[in-house]
Design an enzyme around this catalytic site. Structure first.
Site, short mmCIF file in Angstrom:
data_model
loop_
_atom_site.label_atom_id
_atom_site.label_comp_id
_atom_site.label_asym_id
_atom_site.label_seq_id
_atom_site.Cartn_x
_atom_site.Cartn_y
_atom_site.Cartn_z
N CYS A 1 0.74 -1.19 0.04
CA CYS A 1 0.01 -0.04 -0.14
C CYS A 1 0.70 1.32 0.11
O CYS A 1 0.29 2.48 -0.38
CB CYS A 1 -0.97 0.07 1.26
SG CYS A 1 -0.03 0.12 2.72
N CYS B 1 -2.85 -2.54 8.67
CA CYS B 1 -2.55 -0.86 9.13
C CYS B 1 -1.91 -1.22 10.65
O CYS B 1 -0.98 -0.61 11.04
CB CYS B 1 -3.51 -0.09 9.08
SG CYS B 1 -4.45 -0.37 7.22
FE1 FES Z 1 -1.73 0.05 4.26
FE2 FES Z 1 -3.41 1.26 5.89
S1 FES Z 1 -3.81 0.59 3.79
S2 FES Z 1 -1.47 0.97 6.34
#
Ligand code: FES
Length: 144
Positions: A35, A104
């Protein structure tokens, strides 16, 4: 049910302990390659107690909420108590996260560990390397 709990929204909109500490005793930075989010944790440690902690998160709302909650959970704790905190505990304190956002909270756990490892390294404190087996490298897609 809403995707995010009120606690998550609160810690996202009003994050506690945001920022940088000058001359920290330990700094840890971790990221998720998939991400692209990055979390940085700063610690002030005196007599083995975390007196102050701040974070900077360049990432999603769940990462901000997780890191902010994690800072509150470790402030005033001993280094060992902070090391024992898991991402699951952070998620519980937040009242839950959607499954695709659990990674996360992993960043929060790992940034604390990375900052403590930095503290140990800077001060020549011996430790069990297995405790930090996961924090030496940037995390990849295993938690997505
Ligand atoms: Fe990767 Fe939140 S989407 S840390």
């Amino acid at each position: 049910m809403a995707l995010y709990t009120d606690t998550v929204m609160d810690y996202f909109v009003n994050p506690r302990n945001v920022g940088e500490i000058e001359n920290p005793d330990g700094v840890g930075e971790v990221g998720n390659a998939k991400c692209g989010d990055i979390m940085k944790m700063y610690l002030k440690i005196e007599d083995n107690v975390i007196n102050d902690v701040k974070f900077e998160t360049f990432g999603c709302g769940s990462a901000i909420a997780s890191s902010s909650m994690a800072t509150e959970m470790i402030k005033g704790k001993t280094v060992e108590e902070a090391l024992a905190i898991t991402n699951k505990q952070v998620v519980n304190e937040l009242g839950g996260l959607p499954a695709h956002k659990l990674h996360c909270s992993v960043l929060a756990e790992e940034s604390i560990k990375a900052a403590i490892k930095d503290y140990y390294d800077k001060n020549g404190i011996e430790y069990d390397k297995n405790l930090f087996a996961e924090t030496d490298c940037v995390k990849s897609d295993s938690y997505v």
